[in-house]
Design an enzyme around this catalytic site. Sequence first.
Site, PDB file in Angstrom:
ATOM      1  N   ASP A 141       8.752 -14.131 -30.353  1.00  0.00           N
ATOM      2  CA  ASP A 141       8.527 -12.847 -29.661  1.00  0.00           C
ATOM      3  C   ASP A 141       7.555 -12.934 -28.579  1.00  0.00           C
ATOM      4  OD1 ASP A 141       8.757 -10.233 -30.102  1.00  0.00           O
ATOM      5  OD2 ASP A 141       7.759  -9.931 -31.931  1.00  0.00           O
ATOM      6  N   GLU A 142       7.719 -12.049 -27.668  1.00  0.00           N
ATOM      7  CA  GLU A 142       6.917 -12.393 -26.336  1.00  0.00           C
ATOM      8  C   GLU A 142       5.390 -12.015 -26.429  1.00  0.00           C
ATOM      9  OE1 GLU A 142       8.690  -9.466 -27.068  1.00  0.00           O
ATOM     10  OE2 GLU A 142       7.451  -7.897 -26.823  1.00  0.00           O
TER      11      GLU A 142
ATOM     12  N   HIS B 116      11.143 -12.251 -20.010  1.00  0.00           N
ATOM     13  CA  HIS B 116      11.134 -11.063 -21.058  1.00  0.00           C
ATOM     14  C   HIS B 116      10.727 -10.023 -19.981  1.00  0.00           C
ATOM     15  CE1 HIS B 116       9.719  -8.316 -23.845  1.00  0.00           C
ATOM     16  NE2 HIS B 116      10.661  -9.026 -24.552  1.00  0.00           N
TER      17      HIS B 116
ATOM     18  N   GLY C 191      16.719  -2.722 -30.400  1.00  0.00           N
ATOM     19  CA  GLY C 191      17.632  -1.959 -31.475  1.00  0.00           C
ATOM     20  C   GLY C 191      18.994  -2.463 -31.524  1.00  0.00           C
TER      21      GLY C 191
ATOM     22  N   LYS D 105       0.801  -1.290  -0.086  1.00  0.00           N
ATOM     23  CA  LYS D 105       0.093  -0.029   0.064  1.00  0.00           C
ATOM     24  C   LYS D 105       0.928   1.140  -0.072  1.00  0.00           C
ATOM     25  CE  LYS D 105      -0.932  -0.107   4.933  1.00  0.00           C
ATOM     26  NZ  LYS D 105      -1.796  -0.129   5.973  1.00  0.00           N
TER      27      LYS D 105
HETATM   28  C1  1AE Z   1      13.664  -4.879 -24.335  1.00  0.00           C
HETATM   29  C2  1AE Z   1      12.762  -6.025 -25.008  1.00  0.00           C
HETATM   30  C3  1AE Z   1      13.322  -6.030 -26.517  1.00  0.00           C
HETATM   31  C4  1AE Z   1      12.548  -7.266 -27.430  1.00  0.00           C
HETATM   32  O1  1AE Z   1      11.661  -7.508 -26.870  1.00  0.00           O
HETATM   33  C5  1AE Z   1      12.566  -7.009 -28.886  1.00  0.00           C
HETATM   34  O2  1AE Z   1      11.675  -7.838 -29.372  1.00  0.00           O
HETATM   35  C6  1AE Z   1      13.524  -6.576 -29.638  1.00  0.00           C
HETATM   36  O3  1AE Z   1      13.565  -6.463 -30.991  1.00  0.00           O
HETATM   37  P1  1AE Z   1      14.417  -6.002 -31.462  1.00  0.00           P
HETATM   38  O4  1AE Z   1      15.885  -6.225 -31.786  1.00  0.00           O
HETATM   39  O5  1AE Z   1      14.505  -4.267 -31.169  1.00  0.00           O
HETATM   40  O6  1AE Z   1      13.992  -5.824 -33.194  1.00  0.00           O
END
Ligand code: 1AE
Length: 409
Positions: A174-175, A263, A335, A97
Amino acid sequence: MAVARPGYVVAKYVLEDQAAQLSKRAEGIAVGLTVGSWTDLPAAKQESMKPYRGVVEGIEVIDELPEGRVRAEITIGYPTVNLTPSIPAVLTTVFGKLSMDGVIRLVDLRLPAEFIAAFPGPKFGVAGVRERVRVQGRPLVMSIFKSCIGQSLDELAAHFAEQAEGGVDLIKDDEIFFSEQHATPEQRVARFRDIASRVEQQTGKPVLYAVNLTGRTFELRDRAKRLADLGAGALLLNVVAYGYDVLQELASDPDIHIPIIAHPAVAGALYGSATHGISSHILLGQFLRLAGADIAIYPSPYGSVTLAAKEGAALVESLRQPNGLKPVLPAPSAGIHPGLVPRLVRDFGLDIIVNAGGAIHGHPQGATAGGKAFVDAVHAVATGHSLKVAAEGSEALRLALDKWGYSAS
Ligand code: 1AE
Protein backbone atom coordinates in the site's frame (compact mmCIF):
# COMPACT_ATOMS: atom_id res chain seq x y z
CA MET A 1 2.69 12.23 -26.27
CA ALA A 2 1.97 15.31 -28.24
CA VAL A 3 5.02 16.40 -30.20
CA ALA A 4 5.84 20.08 -30.83
CA ARG A 5 7.83 21.75 -33.58
CA PRO A 6 11.60 21.58 -33.07
CA GLY A 7 13.12 23.91 -30.53
CA TYR A 8 9.97 24.74 -28.55
CA VAL A 9 8.00 23.32 -25.66
CA VAL A 10 4.44 24.43 -26.37
CA ALA A 11 2.01 24.89 -23.47
CA LYS A 12 -1.70 25.59 -23.69
CA TYR A 13 -3.59 27.26 -20.83
CA VAL A 14 -7.22 27.94 -20.12
CA LEU A 15 -7.54 31.22 -18.21
CA GLU A 16 -9.99 33.97 -17.40
CA ASP A 17 -9.29 37.66 -17.96
CA GLN A 18 -10.72 40.85 -19.40
CA ALA A 19 -11.23 40.40 -23.16
CA ALA A 20 -9.32 43.61 -23.80
CA GLN A 21 -6.34 42.32 -21.80
CA LEU A 22 -5.83 38.97 -23.53
CA SER A 23 -3.08 39.93 -25.98
CA LYS A 24 -1.16 41.78 -23.31
CA ARG A 25 -1.61 38.88 -20.89
CA ALA A 26 -0.31 36.36 -23.44
CA GLU A 27 2.71 38.53 -24.28
CA GLY A 28 3.34 38.96 -20.57
CA ILE A 29 3.46 35.18 -20.09
CA ALA A 30 5.67 34.56 -23.13
CA VAL A 31 8.18 37.22 -22.11
CA GLY A 32 7.84 36.99 -18.32
CA LEU A 33 8.65 33.28 -18.20
CA THR A 34 11.61 33.55 -20.55
CA VAL A 35 13.64 36.73 -20.98
CA GLY A 36 11.87 38.69 -18.23
CA SER A 37 11.63 42.14 -19.71
CA TRP A 38 11.66 43.06 -23.34
CA THR A 39 10.36 46.49 -24.21
CA ASP A 40 12.90 48.12 -21.91
CA LEU A 41 15.80 46.48 -23.77
CA PRO A 42 17.77 48.35 -26.46
CA ALA A 43 17.22 47.04 -30.02
CA ALA A 44 20.59 45.25 -30.19
CA LYS A 45 19.91 43.43 -26.94
CA GLN A 46 16.41 42.48 -28.13
CA GLU A 47 17.99 40.83 -31.17
CA SER A 48 20.49 38.83 -29.12
CA MET A 49 17.75 37.70 -26.69
CA LYS A 50 15.40 36.54 -29.44
CA PRO A 51 16.37 32.82 -29.30
CA TYR A 52 15.40 32.77 -25.61
CA ARG A 53 12.15 34.68 -25.88
CA GLY A 54 8.82 32.87 -25.55
CA VAL A 55 6.33 33.26 -28.40
CA VAL A 56 2.57 33.58 -28.38
CA GLU A 57 1.27 30.82 -30.66
CA GLY A 58 -2.45 31.29 -30.23
CA ILE A 59 -5.25 33.11 -28.43
CA GLU A 60 -8.79 31.78 -28.66
CA VAL A 61 -11.84 32.92 -26.73
CA ILE A 62 -13.92 29.91 -25.67
CA ASP A 63 -16.55 31.59 -23.43
CA GLU A 64 -17.94 35.07 -22.85
CA LEU A 65 -18.30 35.85 -19.13
CA PRO A 66 -20.05 38.79 -17.40
CA GLU A 67 -18.44 42.25 -17.17
CA GLY A 68 -16.24 42.00 -20.24
CA ARG A 69 -14.39 38.95 -19.01
CA VAL A 70 -13.74 35.88 -21.14
CA ARG A 71 -12.47 32.34 -20.76
CA ALA A 72 -9.74 31.79 -23.32
CA GLU A 73 -7.13 29.32 -24.48
CA ILE A 74 -3.67 30.80 -24.78
CA THR A 75 -0.81 28.87 -26.33
CA ILE A 76 2.81 29.80 -25.67
CA GLY A 77 6.02 28.34 -27.11
CA TYR A 78 9.08 28.24 -24.82
CA PRO A 79 12.51 27.73 -26.42
CA THR A 80 14.04 24.42 -25.29
CA VAL A 81 17.38 26.19 -25.18
CA ASN A 82 16.15 27.72 -21.89
CA LEU A 83 15.59 24.27 -20.37
CA THR A 84 17.31 21.09 -19.33
CA PRO A 85 15.60 17.74 -19.94
CA SER A 86 14.04 17.39 -16.51
CA ILE A 87 10.51 17.79 -15.20
CA PRO A 88 11.49 20.50 -12.67
CA ALA A 89 12.85 22.63 -15.51
CA VAL A 90 9.76 22.10 -17.68
CA LEU A 91 7.30 22.60 -14.82
CA THR A 92 8.93 25.73 -13.43
CA THR A 93 9.19 27.30 -16.86
CA VAL A 94 5.72 26.58 -18.18
CA PHE A 95 3.76 26.72 -14.93
CA GLY A 96 5.96 27.98 -12.15
CA LYS A 97 4.87 31.36 -10.86
CA LEU A 98 2.19 31.38 -13.55
CA SER A 99 0.32 28.70 -11.58
CA MET A 100 -0.37 31.34 -8.92
CA ASP A 101 -1.63 34.00 -11.32
CA GLY A 102 -5.41 33.83 -10.83
CA VAL A 103 -7.75 31.52 -12.73
CA ILE A 104 -5.42 29.57 -14.99
CA ARG A 105 -4.95 25.88 -15.78
CA LEU A 106 -2.28 24.10 -17.82
CA VAL A 107 -4.28 21.85 -20.17
CA ASP A 108 -1.85 20.69 -22.83
CA LEU A 109 1.88 20.33 -23.31
CA ARG A 110 3.78 19.47 -26.48
CA LEU A 111 7.47 18.65 -26.49
CA PRO A 112 9.70 18.42 -29.55
CA ALA A 113 11.05 14.98 -30.47
CA GLU A 114 14.69 15.86 -29.75
CA PHE A 115 13.76 17.09 -26.27
CA ILE A 116 11.71 13.96 -25.49
CA ALA A 117 14.67 11.83 -26.57
CA ALA A 118 16.84 13.42 -23.88
CA PHE A 119 14.65 11.90 -21.11
CA PRO A 120 15.23 8.33 -19.92
CA GLY A 121 11.65 7.07 -20.33
CA PRO A 122 10.70 3.65 -18.97
CA LYS A 123 13.52 1.12 -18.66
CA PHE A 124 11.14 -1.84 -19.09
CA GLY A 125 7.85 -0.51 -20.40
CA VAL A 126 4.98 -2.79 -21.37
CA ALA A 127 7.09 -5.49 -23.06
CA GLY A 128 9.71 -5.55 -20.30
CA VAL A 129 7.16 -5.91 -17.50
CA ARG A 130 5.33 -8.64 -19.42
CA GLU A 131 8.60 -10.53 -19.87
CA ARG A 132 9.29 -10.34 -16.15
CA VAL A 133 5.94 -11.84 -15.16
CA ARG A 134 5.93 -14.14 -18.21
CA VAL A 135 2.41 -13.18 -19.26
CA GLN A 136 1.32 -12.32 -22.79
CA GLY A 137 -2.07 -11.64 -24.35
CA ARG A 138 -4.05 -10.76 -21.23
CA PRO A 139 -4.16 -7.96 -18.66
CA LEU A 140 -1.85 -8.45 -15.68
CA VAL A 141 -3.34 -8.67 -12.20
CA MET A 142 -1.81 -6.75 -9.30
CA SER A 143 -2.92 -7.27 -5.71
CA ILE A 144 -2.56 -4.41 -3.23
CA PHE A 145 -1.46 -5.20 0.30
CA LYS A 146 -4.08 -3.86 2.69
CA SER A 147 -3.49 -3.75 6.44
CA CYS A 148 0.29 -3.44 6.44
CA ILE A 149 0.76 -0.93 9.24
CA GLY A 150 1.17 -2.44 12.70
CA GLN A 151 1.64 -5.97 11.34
CA SER A 152 4.59 -8.15 12.31
CA LEU A 153 6.85 -9.57 9.60
CA ASP A 154 5.24 -12.99 10.14
CA GLU A 155 1.77 -11.52 9.65
CA LEU A 156 2.87 -9.67 6.53
CA ALA A 157 4.47 -12.84 5.17
CA ALA A 158 1.21 -14.73 5.72
CA HIS A 159 -0.70 -11.96 3.86
CA PHE A 160 1.82 -12.11 1.03
CA ALA A 161 1.49 -15.89 0.70
CA GLU A 162 -2.29 -15.66 0.73
CA GLN A 163 -2.25 -13.16 -2.15
CA ALA A 164 0.47 -14.96 -4.14
CA GLU A 165 -1.35 -18.29 -4.02
CA GLY A 166 -4.29 -16.76 -5.89
CA GLY A 167 -2.13 -16.59 -9.04
CA VAL A 168 -1.78 -12.81 -9.30
CA ASP A 169 1.17 -11.42 -11.26
CA LEU A 170 2.30 -8.68 -8.89
CA ILE A 171 1.69 -7.82 -5.25
CA LYS A 172 2.33 -4.26 -4.25
CA ASP A 173 2.64 -2.52 -0.92
CA ASP A 174 0.00 0.00 0.00
CA GLU A 175 1.38 3.46 -0.77
CA ILE A 176 0.85 4.55 2.84
CA PHE A 177 3.25 1.91 4.14
CA PHE A 178 6.16 3.99 5.47
CA SER A 179 6.50 2.55 8.95
CA GLU A 180 9.55 0.40 9.60
CA GLN A 181 8.62 -0.31 13.20
CA HIS A 182 7.99 -4.02 12.68
CA ALA A 183 9.70 -4.75 9.36
CA THR A 184 12.01 -2.79 7.09
CA PRO A 185 11.52 -2.91 3.33
CA GLU A 186 14.72 -4.99 3.16
CA GLN A 187 13.33 -7.56 5.61
CA ARG A 188 10.07 -7.73 3.69
CA VAL A 189 11.80 -8.25 0.36
CA ALA A 190 14.04 -11.02 1.74
CA ARG A 191 11.11 -12.80 3.35
CA PHE A 192 8.63 -12.44 0.49
CA ARG A 193 11.25 -13.47 -2.10
CA ASP A 194 11.35 -16.96 -0.58
CA ILE A 195 7.56 -17.21 -0.55
CA ALA A 196 7.42 -16.02 -4.18
CA SER A 197 9.95 -18.72 -5.15
CA ARG A 198 7.91 -21.41 -3.42
CA VAL A 199 4.73 -20.25 -5.16
CA GLU A 200 6.54 -20.09 -8.51
CA GLN A 201 7.63 -23.71 -8.08
CA GLN A 202 4.00 -24.68 -7.53
CA THR A 203 2.43 -22.58 -10.28
CA GLY A 204 5.30 -22.31 -12.78
CA LYS A 205 4.75 -18.55 -12.88
CA PRO A 206 6.62 -15.69 -11.21
CA VAL A 207 4.89 -13.31 -8.83
CA LEU A 208 6.66 -9.97 -8.30
CA TYR A 209 6.70 -8.09 -5.02
CA ALA A 210 6.57 -4.30 -5.54
CA VAL A 211 8.07 -2.83 -2.39
CA ASN A 212 7.24 0.74 -1.37
CA LEU A 213 10.47 2.71 -1.77
CA THR A 214 10.51 4.90 1.32
CA GLY A 215 12.97 6.88 3.42
CA ARG A 216 14.75 10.20 3.00
CA THR A 217 15.13 11.31 -0.62
CA PHE A 218 18.92 11.19 -0.78
CA GLU A 219 18.88 7.61 0.54
CA LEU A 220 16.45 6.29 -2.04
CA ARG A 221 18.93 5.47 -4.79
CA ASP A 222 21.05 3.23 -2.53
CA ARG A 223 17.98 1.67 -1.03
CA ALA A 224 16.50 0.99 -4.47
CA LYS A 225 19.69 -0.81 -5.53
CA ARG A 226 19.78 -2.77 -2.30
CA LEU A 227 16.13 -3.81 -2.64
CA ALA A 228 16.61 -4.78 -6.28
CA ASP A 229 19.69 -6.86 -5.42
CA LEU A 230 17.84 -8.53 -2.55
CA GLY A 231 15.16 -9.74 -4.96
CA ALA A 232 12.40 -7.12 -5.06
CA GLY A 233 10.29 -7.58 -8.18
CA ALA A 234 9.53 -3.89 -8.62
CA LEU A 235 9.65 -0.57 -6.77
CA LEU A 236 6.59 1.43 -5.82
CA LEU A 237 7.22 5.18 -5.69
CA ASN A 238 4.96 8.01 -4.52
CA VAL A 239 6.16 10.18 -7.37
CA VAL A 240 4.25 13.38 -6.71
CA ALA A 241 5.17 13.40 -3.01
CA TYR A 242 8.87 12.70 -3.67
CA GLY A 243 9.11 14.64 -6.93
CA TYR A 244 9.37 13.64 -10.57
CA ASP A 245 13.12 14.14 -10.59
CA VAL A 246 13.52 11.37 -8.01
CA LEU A 247 11.77 9.02 -10.43
CA GLN A 248 14.00 10.22 -13.27
CA GLU A 249 17.15 9.62 -11.21
CA LEU A 250 16.05 6.10 -10.33
CA ALA A 251 14.90 5.26 -13.85
CA SER A 252 18.16 6.41 -15.41
CA ASP A 253 20.34 4.42 -13.00
CA PRO A 254 21.56 1.26 -14.79
CA ASP A 255 22.09 -0.54 -11.45
CA ILE A 256 18.41 -0.35 -10.59
CA HIS A 257 17.38 -3.33 -12.65
CA ILE A 258 13.68 -3.70 -11.75
CA PRO A 259 10.55 -1.89 -12.99
CA ILE A 260 9.20 1.20 -11.23
CA ILE A 261 5.51 1.61 -10.43
CA ALA A 262 4.31 5.20 -9.99
CA HIS A 263 1.57 5.77 -7.43
CA PRO A 264 -0.61 8.89 -8.03
CA ALA A 265 -0.98 9.89 -4.35
CA VAL A 266 -1.29 13.69 -3.95
CA ALA A 267 -1.87 14.24 -7.70
CA GLY A 268 -5.53 15.15 -7.11
CA ALA A 269 -4.36 18.31 -5.36
CA LEU A 270 -2.81 19.36 -8.67
CA TYR A 271 -5.34 18.15 -11.25
CA GLY A 272 -8.61 18.17 -9.25
CA SER A 273 -9.88 21.68 -9.99
CA ALA A 274 -11.58 22.56 -13.28
CA THR A 275 -10.09 26.07 -13.27
CA HIS A 276 -6.65 25.69 -11.66
CA GLY A 277 -3.77 23.24 -11.65
CA ILE A 278 -2.57 20.85 -14.33
CA SER A 279 -4.48 18.29 -16.41
CA SER A 280 -4.12 14.71 -15.23
CA HIS A 281 -2.84 13.45 -18.57
CA ILE A 282 0.21 15.71 -18.18
CA LEU A 283 0.86 14.80 -14.54
CA LEU A 284 0.09 11.09 -14.59
CA GLY A 285 0.69 10.48 -18.29
CA GLN A 286 3.36 12.57 -20.01
CA PHE A 287 5.51 13.36 -16.96
CA LEU A 288 5.51 9.80 -15.63
CA ARG A 289 6.55 8.46 -19.01
CA LEU A 290 9.28 11.04 -19.57
CA ALA A 291 10.69 10.50 -16.08
CA GLY A 292 10.70 6.73 -16.51
CA ALA A 293 7.77 4.98 -14.79
CA ASP A 294 7.12 1.48 -16.16
CA ILE A 295 3.65 1.23 -14.63
CA ALA A 296 1.33 4.20 -13.96
CA ILE A 297 -1.43 3.79 -11.40
CA TYR A 298 -4.33 6.20 -11.89
CA PRO A 299 -7.98 6.42 -10.84
CA SER A 300 -10.21 4.57 -13.31
CA PRO A 301 -13.41 6.31 -14.50
CA TYR A 302 -15.67 3.82 -12.68
CA GLY A 303 -14.09 2.91 -9.38
CA SER A 304 -14.26 4.56 -5.96
CA VAL A 305 -11.80 7.46 -6.62
CA THR A 306 -12.60 8.48 -10.16
CA LEU A 307 -11.19 10.44 -13.04
CA ALA A 308 -13.55 11.53 -15.85
CA ALA A 309 -13.59 9.05 -18.75
CA LYS A 310 -12.24 11.63 -21.23
CA GLU A 311 -9.34 12.51 -18.93
CA GLY A 312 -8.56 8.85 -18.29
CA ALA A 313 -8.51 8.21 -22.05
CA ALA A 314 -6.12 11.15 -22.64
CA LEU A 315 -3.89 9.92 -19.82
CA VAL A 316 -3.65 6.41 -21.28
CA GLU A 317 -3.06 7.85 -24.74
CA SER A 318 -0.07 9.80 -23.46
CA LEU A 319 1.37 6.66 -21.85
CA ARG A 320 1.21 4.81 -25.16
CA GLN A 321 1.36 7.08 -28.19
CA PRO A 322 4.53 6.61 -30.27
CA ASN A 323 7.17 9.16 -29.25
CA GLY A 324 10.44 7.24 -29.17
CA LEU A 325 10.12 6.24 -25.48
CA LYS A 326 8.85 2.84 -24.37
CA PRO A 327 5.10 2.74 -23.60
CA VAL A 328 4.01 2.59 -19.95
CA LEU A 329 1.56 0.01 -18.59
CA PRO A 330 -1.59 1.77 -17.32
CA ALA A 331 -3.04 0.49 -14.04
CA PRO A 332 -6.61 1.85 -13.75
CA SER A 333 -7.36 1.58 -10.03
CA ALA A 334 -9.56 2.30 -7.02
CA GLY A 335 -12.64 0.22 -6.32
CA ILE A 336 -11.80 -2.29 -9.05
CA HIS A 337 -13.53 -5.68 -8.81
CA PRO A 338 -13.62 -8.67 -11.20
CA GLY A 339 -16.96 -7.60 -12.69
CA LEU A 340 -15.29 -4.48 -14.11
CA VAL A 341 -12.68 -6.41 -16.13
CA PRO A 342 -14.73 -6.46 -19.38
CA ARG A 343 -15.18 -2.67 -19.16
CA LEU A 344 -11.51 -2.10 -18.39
CA VAL A 345 -10.52 -4.12 -21.44
CA ARG A 346 -13.15 -2.44 -23.64
CA ASP A 347 -11.92 1.01 -22.62
CA PHE A 348 -8.15 0.46 -22.32
CA GLY A 349 -7.34 -2.78 -24.17
CA LEU A 350 -5.40 -5.84 -22.99
CA ASP A 351 -2.17 -3.98 -22.18
CA ILE A 352 -3.24 -2.92 -18.70
CA ILE A 353 -2.78 -3.95 -15.11
CA VAL A 354 -5.95 -4.72 -13.21
CA ASN A 355 -5.00 -3.39 -9.78
CA ALA A 356 -7.11 -4.11 -6.71
CA GLY A 357 -7.01 -4.21 -2.95
CA GLY A 358 -10.49 -4.19 -1.45
CA ALA A 359 -11.91 -6.69 -3.92
CA ILE A 360 -9.03 -9.12 -3.30
CA HIS A 361 -9.10 -8.99 0.49
CA GLY A 362 -12.88 -8.56 0.70
CA HIS A 363 -13.63 -11.75 -1.27
CA PRO A 364 -16.02 -14.00 0.70
CA GLN A 365 -13.41 -16.79 0.68
CA GLY A 366 -10.38 -14.59 1.40
CA ALA A 367 -7.49 -13.10 -0.55
CA THR A 368 -6.38 -16.27 -2.38
CA ALA A 369 -9.85 -16.70 -3.87
CA GLY A 370 -9.94 -12.92 -4.43
CA GLY A 371 -6.84 -13.10 -6.61
CA LYS A 372 -8.10 -16.21 -8.39
CA ALA A 373 -11.38 -14.48 -9.24
CA PHE A 374 -9.45 -11.69 -10.99
CA VAL A 375 -7.13 -14.11 -12.80
CA ASP A 376 -10.11 -16.14 -14.03
CA ALA A 377 -11.83 -12.92 -15.14
CA VAL A 378 -8.86 -11.66 -17.18
CA HIS A 379 -8.38 -15.08 -18.80
CA ALA A 380 -12.06 -15.17 -19.75
CA VAL A 381 -12.10 -11.69 -21.23
CA ALA A 382 -8.81 -12.16 -23.10
CA THR A 383 -10.15 -15.34 -24.72
CA GLY A 384 -13.47 -13.76 -25.70
CA HIS A 385 -15.62 -15.43 -23.04
CA SER A 386 -18.23 -13.72 -20.89
CA LEU A 387 -17.74 -13.54 -17.14
CA LYS A 388 -21.06 -15.29 -16.67
CA VAL A 389 -19.86 -18.33 -18.61
CA ALA A 390 -16.42 -18.24 -16.93
CA ALA A 391 -18.08 -18.13 -13.50
CA GLU A 392 -19.73 -21.48 -14.19
CA GLY A 393 -16.26 -23.05 -13.95
CA SER A 394 -14.87 -20.78 -11.22
CA GLU A 395 -16.41 -20.63 -7.79
CA ALA A 396 -14.05 -17.78 -6.85
CA LEU A 397 -15.28 -15.69 -9.78
CA ARG A 398 -18.92 -16.60 -9.18
CA LEU A 399 -18.74 -15.44 -5.56
CA ALA A 400 -17.00 -12.21 -6.58
CA LEU A 401 -19.67 -11.45 -9.19
CA ASP A 402 -22.40 -12.25 -6.67
CA LYS A 403 -20.86 -9.77 -4.25
CA TRP A 404 -19.86 -6.90 -6.55
CA GLY A 405 -21.90 -7.46 -9.73
CA TYR A 406 -20.56 -7.22 -13.26
CA SER A 407 -20.78 -5.35 -16.53
CA ALA A 408 -21.35 -7.23 -19.77
CA SER A 409 -18.70 -5.32 -21.75
C1 1AE B 1 -5.88 5.36 -7.48
C2 1AE B 1 -5.17 4.71 -6.33
C3 1AE B 1 -5.82 3.44 -5.86
C4 1AE B 1 -5.12 2.86 -4.66
O1 1AE B 1 -4.08 3.28 -4.28
C5 1AE B 1 -5.72 1.78 -3.92
O2 1AE B 1 -5.09 1.40 -2.84
C6 1AE B 1 -6.87 1.16 -4.29
O3 1AE B 1 -7.38 0.20 -3.48
P1 1AE B 1 -8.79 -0.44 -3.72
O4 1AE B 1 -8.66 -1.43 -4.84
O5 1AE B 1 -9.76 0.65 -4.05
O6 1AE B 1 -9.13 -1.12 -2.44
